[in-house]
Scaffold this active site. Structure first.
Site, PDB file in Angstrom:
ATOM      1  N   GLU A 124      12.005  -6.001  -9.252  1.00 45.65           N
ATOM      2  CA  GLU A 124      10.937  -5.122  -9.265  1.00 45.65           C
ATOM      3  C   GLU A 124      11.824  -4.269  -9.953  1.00 45.65           C
ATOM      4  OE1 GLU A 124       9.370  -2.851  -5.864  1.00 45.65           O
ATOM      5  OE2 GLU A 124      11.823  -2.672  -5.316  1.00 45.65           O
ATOM      6  N   TRP A 131       0.925  -1.427  -0.199  1.00 44.11           N
ATOM      7  CA  TRP A 131      -0.024  -0.014  -0.099  1.00 44.11           C
ATOM      8  C   TRP A 131       0.797   1.377  -0.334  1.00 44.11           C
ATOM      9  CZ3 TRP A 131      -4.466  -0.779   3.812  1.00 44.11           C
ATOM     10  CH2 TRP A 131      -5.972  -2.102   3.171  1.00 44.11           C
ATOM     11  N   HIS A 148      13.109  -1.520  -0.920  1.00 49.74           N
ATOM     12  CA  HIS A 148      12.067  -1.760  -1.935  1.00 49.74           C
ATOM     13  C   HIS A 148      13.143  -0.313  -2.509  1.00 49.74           C
ATOM     14  CE1 HIS A 148       8.736   0.505  -3.992  1.00 49.74           C
ATOM     15  NE2 HIS A 148       8.657  -0.984  -4.009  1.00 49.74           N
TER      16      HIS A 148
HETATM   17  P1  PGA Z   1       3.994  -0.444  -9.027  1.00 49.20           P
HETATM   18  O1  PGA Z   1       4.707  -0.529  -7.474  1.00 49.20           O
HETATM   19  O2  PGA Z   1       2.314  -1.608  -8.561  1.00 49.20           O
HETATM   20  O3  PGA Z   1       3.180   0.512  -8.414  1.00 49.20           O
HETATM   21  O4  PGA Z   1       4.129  -0.274  -9.885  1.00 49.20           O
HETATM   22  C1  PGA Z   1       5.350  -1.972  -7.881  1.00 49.20           C
HETATM   23  C2  PGA Z   1       6.422  -1.982  -6.998  1.00 49.20           C
HETATM   24  O5  PGA Z   1       6.658  -0.922  -5.775  1.00 49.20           O
HETATM   25  O6  PGA Z   1       7.616  -3.036  -7.057  1.00 49.20           O
END
Ligand code: PGA
Length: 257
Positions: free
Chosen positions: A171, A10, A100
């Protein structure tokens, strides 16, 4: 069949505790009860206590788990603003997102700090969702070196026997919806990168562990592409940001699984 991992990050949403309660209630009310997926909601930490209370009935507990967006490596002491593992455990939070890209970028988290968090989390038996990805995708494979470095440093001194609680989230930063001109990676490219990550895990920890660690995908995941990542990209799951903090988009995503 192994369950797919759906992490709802979130980020810094919603704006009030009341809205957070409402969002979780509506998600719980969705008729989509997924037998083949594990849903982990990661709200801002100030909402963990109340959301944990809402999930504290046996029936609900089965459907949705809670995760923290961060954790500190010390158990307690003079560390203003930090959240410890015992605090999370006291709220029945069993998952934690570490590394992250937004924390790396805006809060100066280094690979060394991330490594301390990963080691502390795994040692305490938390499920650690370790995020890593490159800023740019070049066509000469330079981005793979960046991934390799983050992987090596993040998992430095992690022992093989603690790996059963590790989840790796690839990511690519350029794919995250908050990035300028963000676009999701392709399932095919995700598959290639995840094979590269698994190969590195193999050299570090051997075949069995390399095979077992789930590798999930994050970056502009929506109802329209989630299944492609899970099926064509063979992802162990997805980390969903923007599409997870509105009931409609999240419910659509769950329905499309
Ligand atoms: P998003 O975020 O789905 O808004 O692109 C993904 C993430 O934080 O890895």
């Amino acid at each position: 069949m192994t369950k797919k991992i759906i992490v709802a990050n979130w980020k810094m949403n919603p704006r009030t505790a009341k809205e957070a309660d409402g969002l979780l209630s509506e998600i719980l009310a969705c008729k989509t009860v997924l037998k083949n997926a594990e849903i982990i909601i990661c709200p801002p930490c100030v909402y963990l206590d109340r959301l944990s209370a809402m999930l504290r009935t046996p029936r609900r507990k089965l459907q949705i788990k809670l995760g923290s967006q961060d954790v500190f490596w010390e158990k307690g002491g003079s560390y203003t603003g930090e959240i410890s593992i015992p605090m999370l455990k006291s709220l029945e939070v069993r998952y934690v997102v570490v590394g992250h890209s937004e924390r790396r970028e805006y809060l100066g988290e280094t690979d060394e700090m991330i490594n301390k968090k990963i080691r502390a989390g795994l040692k305490a038996g938390l499920k650690v969702i370790f995020c890593l990805g490159e800023k740019e995708r070049d066509d000469r494979g330079g981005y793979l070196k960046d991934i390799q470095k983050k992987l090596n440093e993040g998992l430095s001194k992690v022992s093989k026997k603690e790996l059963s609680n590790l989840i790796i989230c690839y990511e690519p930063i350029w794919a995250i919806s908050s990035s300028k001109s963000a676009r999701a990676d392709t399932p095919d490219d995700f598959l290639q990168t995840s094979i590269y990550i698994r190969r590195s895990l193999f050299f570090k920890f051997g075949h069995k562990m390399a095979h077992q660690i789930p590798i999930i995908y994050g970056g502009s995941v929506t109802a329209a592409n989630v299944k492609d990542f899970l099926i064509d990209g063979k992802a162990g799951g997805v980390l969903v940001g923007r599409a997870s903090w509105k009931v409609k988009t999240f419910a659509d995503l769950l329905k499309s699984l």
